[in-house]
Design an enzyme around this catalytic site. Structure first.
Site, PDB file in Angstrom:
ATOM      1  N   ALA A  98     101.723  70.195  43.146  1.00 23.48           N
ATOM      2  CA  ALA A  98     101.199  71.473  42.638  1.00 23.48           C
ATOM      3  C   ALA A  98      99.726  71.588  43.024  1.00 23.48           C
ATOM      4  O   ALA A  98      99.023  70.587  43.069  1.00 23.48           O
ATOM      5  CB  ALA A  98     101.336  71.539  41.124  1.00 23.48           C
ATOM      6  N   LYS A 130      97.056  73.528  58.375  1.00 18.80           N
ATOM      7  CA  LYS A 130      97.563  72.438  59.189  1.00 18.80           C
ATOM      8  C   LYS A 130      98.240  72.926  60.475  1.00 18.80           C
ATOM      9  O   LYS A 130      98.495  72.148  61.376  1.00 18.80           O
ATOM     10  CB  LYS A 130      98.505  71.564  58.349  1.00 18.80           C
ATOM     11  CG  LYS A 130      97.791  70.860  57.192  1.00 18.80           C
ATOM     12  CD  LYS A 130      96.553  70.187  57.685  1.00 18.80           C
ATOM     13  CE  LYS A 130      95.839  69.244  56.731  1.00 18.80           C
ATOM     14  NZ  LYS A 130      95.929  69.359  55.325  1.00 18.80           N
ATOM     15  N   CYS A 161      95.288  60.561  48.377  1.00 17.27           N
ATOM     16  CA  CYS A 161      94.589  59.273  48.324  1.00 17.27           C
ATOM     17  C   CYS A 161      93.133  59.418  47.916  1.00 17.27           C
ATOM     18  O   CYS A 161      92.310  58.566  48.225  1.00 17.27           O
ATOM     19  CB  CYS A 161      94.687  58.551  49.660  1.00 17.27           C
ATOM     20  SG  CYS A 161      96.323  57.901  49.991  1.00 17.27           S
ATOM     21  N   ARG A 192     104.976  69.895  52.907  1.00 19.99           N
ATOM     22  CA  ARG A 192     105.097  70.051  54.354  1.00 19.99           C
ATOM     23  C   ARG A 192     106.434  69.494  54.822  1.00 19.99           C
ATOM     24  O   ARG A 192     106.847  68.426  54.417  1.00 19.99           O
ATOM     25  CB  ARG A 192     103.947  69.318  55.056  1.00 19.99           C
ATOM     26  CG  ARG A 192     102.673  70.150  55.088  1.00 19.99           C
ATOM     27  CD  ARG A 192     101.627  69.520  55.978  1.00 19.99           C
ATOM     28  NE  ARG A 192     100.830  68.554  55.248  1.00 19.99           N
ATOM     29  CZ  ARG A 192     100.811  67.251  55.497  1.00 19.99           C
ATOM     30  NH1 ARG A 192     101.542  66.742  56.475  1.00 19.99           N
ATOM     31  NH2 ARG A 192     100.052  66.444  54.790  1.00 19.99           N
TER      32      ARG A 192
END
Ligand code: SPV
Ligand code: MN
Length: 635
Positions: free
Chosen positions: A389, A232, A275, A88
Site C-alpha cells: 500500500a 519505472k 529495504c 509490479r
C-alpha cells in the site's frame, strides 16, 4: 491508420483541446497522438497544458468516475487497485528487442515485432467508454542537460492525477522545443473495469518497453509501478539511452547529509524495494532531494545528480509517529495525497499495518468490503492494508525538502551508498577502498532477502546489482562496465559505502541495530567523505572506530553506545563474506560480457579475507583488526 493524422485530431478533439495540442508545433507528437486515438478509440480526449485549471479537471475526473474516493481530510483521496494487481508484474514486463537479440537470462525480453503486434492487438478499442488524458511532463528539471520531455496517454484519471503530483509539468518544454522527435512516449490503458472500477482483464496485463521507439505500452493494469509511465517504465528507456551516452540512470535516493559548520554533503543511495530507501531519505535533521530515481552525469569531471521526480510514491506500511515523524505529519495534514490500497473506515479515515494505532475490524480495502479474519480465494487471510500500500504526495509537502532539490545543474555527489536486506554478512556501515572496489563488491554484489512471508522461502537472497536489476534494458555485463567507466572519467570520485540495516545476532537472531541508528552511520560517512575521521582497515573495506561512533551516538541520538554493542555490530564475519563472494562469482560467471575486472576484484577480496582468517580466525572483532593492522604497520 487509413485517415490522415490531422483529420483524426480534428474529428476527435474539441476546439479547446485541439488548440492546446496544436500550440505545440511538433508533427511527430501529433502523428503519435493521432495514431493511438485511432487505435484505442476513447469516447473523449482531454489535453492537459499543466495549468492549475487542467490539473483540477483531472483531480475531479478521478472522483467523478470512481477511480478515487474523497477521504475525511481535505485533499486526501483513496484509490484501490484490483486484488491481483497490487505490485509490479515482472512476468509480463518485457523489453522489446530486434529478433535474435537477448539481454541475458536475468532480463525478460521479447521479439520486438511480435510484442508490438500483440500489444497493438490488445489495445485496439481498449479505451471505448473512457476519456483519454494527454499529459506532458519532464523527467528531471526543465531546461537542463538532464531534461527528458515525456508525453503520457492514459485513460486512467488516477494515473494522470498521480503523475501531476509526481512529475514536473512539461507542456512549456514541448512548446519551447517545437519540431523535435526526441521525447519519451507512454500509452496506458486500464482496460475494461469491473464494478469496483479496477482492471478486469488481468490475464491480458502487459507492460512492453520498446527501447528503440522510446515508447512504453501498458495495458489492463492500474498499479502505479506498472502504469505511471514516468516512473519505472521511463527508467528502462533512460537506462538504454544513458548506456549509449555515458551517464547513469539509477534506482537511488538523493539526500543532503548535514555535517559540521553547516556543511551539506549530497549522498545517493540504492536499496531494493522495501529495504529502507524512503525512510533513509526522510532521516530527521537531513534534507531530501529525491527518494527513488536519480540521473547522474559527469559535468566537468564531477558527478552530479538530479531527482527525476518531484514527488513520493512511498510505502505506507510501518510508518508510525515515533519512527517517521516527518512522513507522519505529512500524512496527517491537508495536502494533496492519494492513498492506495489502505484500509478506510466509514468516516473516511485511513489505516495501515504498523501505524502504531488501533486498526478497526471492518472497513473497505483492496479486497472490497473487509472484516478481520476475511480470507481470499486461496484461503489466505487478508491484512487490513496491502504490504505494498502506498501514498502519493508532492515533495514540497515535506519540511525536510532540500533547497537545491530542483537545481538544473544537479547536486554534486559526495558519496554513493548501497544496501540490502542482509541478516548475516555485512557490517552496518563500511567504506569501499576505491571506486572499482565499491562498484564491484558493494553495488554489483548487492543481494536482498525476500520480504514476503512465504513459508520456507523467507531469507532467500535475491541478486540485485545496484538494486536496478528489475529495470535494466541493457545486458548486466554492459551495465557493470558503464558504472566502472563512469568513475574513471571523474576528476572527483564520490566515495562508495555499503550499509546494512538488517544485521542480526549470530546466536539470538535479534536485530543488532535500531531503526534510528542509521542516522549515525550517515553522519560518520559524511565525515569520511571529507577525511575528518580515521577508520579501521578490514578485508572488505574501512569501518568506523569505536570512539568516533560513541561520540556520534551521543551527539545525534543522545545514546550511550557501549563497546559490546560495537563489537557485535562490527565483528567481521569471514565465513559469511567468503560464501557471499562464491555466490556472486557463480552468478557472474554465468553472465556474458562481464568485465574481467569484476572477477579480479572479487578474488583480491577473497584473498584478503583468507589471510585475516589464518591470522585471527573466523569471526574477528574490530578491536582485534585495529590491533593487527597497527602491528603490521610497525613491521
Ligand atoms: C519500487 O518498487 O521500487 C517502487 C515502487 O519504487 S514501483 O513504482 O512499483 O516501482
Ligand atoms: Mn523504487
Amino acid at each position: 491508420m487509413t485517415k490522415n493524422y490531422e483529420t483524426i485530431l480534428e474529428e476527435r478533439l474539441d476546439r479547446k483541446n485541439l488548440e492546446k495540442l496544436m500550440a505545440i508545433r511538433n508533427t511527430y507528437l501529433h502523428r503519435f497522438i493521432a495514431r493511438y486515438i485511432d487505435l484505442c478509440n476513447p469516447d473523449s480526449v482531454f489535453v492537459s497544458n499543466g495549468s492549475e485549471e487542467d490539473q483540477r479537471y483531472i483531480r475531479e475526473a478521478a472522483i467523478r468516475n470512481g477511480e478515487e474516493m474523497k477521504l475525511a481530510t481535505e485533499g486526501h483521496t483513496v484509490h484501490f487497485d484490483g486484488y491481483y494487481d497490487q505490485a509490479r508484474d515482472r512476468e509480463n514486463t518485457k523489453i522489446l528487442l530486434p529478433r535474435g537479440m537477448h539481454l541475458g537470462g536475468n532480463i525478460r525480453t521479447m521479439d520486438r515485432e511480435e510484442g508490438l503486434r500483440e500489444i497493438h492487438e490488445i489495445m485496439r478499442d481498449i479505451m471505448k467508454g473512457h476519456e483519454l488524458y494527454i499529459c506532458f511532463y519532464t523527467l528531471g528539471p526543465e531546461n537542463s542537460v538532464f531534461t527528458i520531455p515525456c508525453v503520457q496517454l492514459t485513460d486512467s484519471s488516477y494515473v494522470a492525477h498521480s503523475e501531476n503530483i509526481l512529475y514536473r509539468q512539461g507542456y512549456k518544454e514541448f512548446v519551447r522545443r517545437g519540431e523535435n522527435p526526441n521525447f519519451f512516449k507512454f500509452v496506458h490503458s486500464e482496460g475494461e473495469l469491473d464494478e469496483r472500477r479496477t482492471s478486469k482483464n488481468i490475464d491480458k496485463r502487459r507492460i512492453y518497453i520498446d527501447v528503440e521507439g522510446d515508447t512504453v505500452y501498458s495495458a489492463n493494469t492500474q498499479y502505479g509501478g506498472n502504469t505511471i509511465g514516468l516512473k519505472k517504465l521511463a527508467m528502462r528507456l533512460a537506462i538504454y539511452h544513458a548506456a549509449r551516452e555515458g551517464w547513469l540512470t539509477e534506482h537511488m535516493l538523493i539526500m543532503g547529509i548535514h555535517g559540521p559548520n553547516n556543511r551539506v554533503t549530497y549522498f545517493t543511495g540504492a536499496f531494493p524495494s522495501m529495504c529502507g530507501k524512503t525512510s533513509t531519505a526522510m532521516l530527521e535533521g537531513e534534507t531530501i532531494v529525491g527518494d527513488d530515481i536519480a540521473y547522474i552525469r559527469n559535468i566537468g569531471g564531477v558527478a552530479r545528480a538530479v531527482n527525476v521526480e518531484k514527488g513520493v510514491f512511498g510505502i505506507i506500511e510501518g510508518i508510525n509517529a515515533k519512527d517517521d515523524p516527518i512522513q507522519w505529519k505529512v500524512l496527517h495534514s491537508p495536502n494533496e495525497i492519494i492513498f492506495s490500497n489502505v484500509l478506510v473506515d466509514d468516516k473516511g479515515r485511513v489505516y495501515w499495518t504498523g501505524m502504531g494505532e488501533e486498526i478497526p475490524d471492518r472497513g473497505i480495502n483492496h479486497s472490497g468490503e473487509w472484516w478481520k479474519g476475511k480470507k481470499d480465494k486461496e484461503g489466505k487471510e487478508i491484512p487490513p492494508s496491502h504490504p505494498n500500500a502506498r501514498f502519493t504526495v508532492a515533495l514540497d509537502a515535506f519540511e525536510n525538502l532540500d533547497p537545491r532539490w530542483n537545481d538544473p545543474n544537479g547536486v554534486e555527489i559526495g558519496a554513493i551508498v548501497y544496501g540490502g536486506r542482509d541478516s548475516d554478512t555485512w557490517v552496518p556501515v563500511q567504506e569501499a577502498f576505491d571506486w572499482d572496489h565499491g562498484i564491484i563488491t558493494k553495488g554489483a554484489s548487492l543481494e536482498s532477502e525476500r520480504t514476503a512471508a512465504v513459508l520456507g522461502e523467507e531469507g532467500v537472497r535475491e541478486f540485485n546489482p545496484m538494486s536496478n536489476l528489475d529495470f535494466l534494458s541493457i545486458p548486466i555485463g554492459m551495465y557493470i562496465k558503464i558504472n566502472l567507466d563512469f568513475g574513471r572519467g571523474l576528476k572527483r570520485k564520490p566515495k562508495i559505502f555499503a550499509v546494512n540495516y538488517f544485521i542480526r545476532d549470530r546466536t539470538s537472531g535479534e536485530y543488532l541495530t535500531d531503526k534510528v541508528d542509521k542516522k549515525v552511520w550517515y553522519k560518520w560517512m559524511e565525515l569520511r567523505v571529507h577525511d575528518d575521521v580515521e577508520a579501521i582497515w578490514t578485508p572488505t573495506g574501512y569501518i568506523p572506530r569505536y570512539d568516533d561512533l560513541r561520540y556520534l551516538f551521543k551527539k545525534t541520538l543522545s545514546k550511550d553506545y557501549d563497546e559490546d554493542t560495537y563489537i557485535k555490530q562490527f565483528t567481521l564475519r569471514i565465513p559469511e563474506n567468503l560464501a557471499k563472494i562464491r555466490r556472486i562469482r557463480e552468478i557472474y560467471s554465468r553472465i556474458e560480457g562481464v568485465p574481467k575486472r569484476l572477477f579480479d576484484v572479487l578474488e583480491e577480496e577473497e584473498r584478503r579475507l583468507k589471510r585475516v582468517r589464518e591470522e585471527l580466525g573466523d569471526y574477528v572483532s574490530p578491536f582485534e583488526l585495529e590491533e593487527s593492522v597497527k602491528k603490521t604497520q610497525r613491521g
